[in-house]
Design a protein around this motif. Structure first.
Motif: not given
Length: 166
Positions: A11-17, A154-155, A160-161
């Motif tokens: 939900d808080f990460s880019e697609p495919g991350a 991560g940026k 978000q892990t």
């Protein structure tokens, strides 16, 4: 310390991350010199302050004067948060550690930590009765914060892990 399980929050990460490996988050904790410590005052208001911390043996270690606000807060309520990372928007890894601060008072452990403070931060501490003493004779209470929950942000890509322990 066992290696925690890494879980990506999609939900808080880019697609495919993908989840940030624990080794990457631990590298940030070990390399960082400055952290922000968040504690709670007696009246419930937050207290945040920058301070150096040392990652060793699966814990973050901090030192604070025995009369400082953060020492008073931790004595009353040891739950706290430490955060570190990059001030850049599009790069780096920010790490947030939630845990409970426990006093370190054993002379052998304090001597080992004093040596780490000297090696990593060039700060001189002697070991007194269950605490550090600085060259001016002031008392420094030492705490070890064992992670209960760690988040890595991560940026590049944005991720978000969450790391689960035990």
């Amino acid at each position: 310390m066992t290696t925690p399980t890494a879980e990506l929050n999609e939900d808080f990460s880019e697609p495919g991350a993908t989840a940030v490996p624990w080794a990457d988050a631990e590298r940030v904790l070990a390399a960082a010199e400055m952290f922000f410590l968040s504690t709670v005052r007696a009246d419930g208001r937050p207290h945040v302050t920058p301070l150096p911390a040392i990652w060793d043996r699966g814990r973050l270690h901090i030192c604070t004067g025995d009369r400082e606000q953060k020492a008073k807060n931790l004595a009353r309520r040891p739950e706290c948060v430490l955060s570190t990372g990059s001030s850049r928007l599009h790069g780096g890894l920010d790490v947030v550690v939630e845990g409970v601060a426990l006093r370190v008072t054993g002379p052998e452990r304090l001597r080992a930590l004093a040596a780490l403070w000297k090696a990593r931060l060039d700060w001189d501490f002697e070991v007194g009765e269950g605490a550090f003493r600085d060259p001016a004779g002031r008392t420094g209470l030492v705490y070890g914060i064992r992670p209960a929950k760690v988040l890595a942000f991560g940026k590049g890509p944005y991720t978000q892990t969450r790391y689960r322990f035990g």
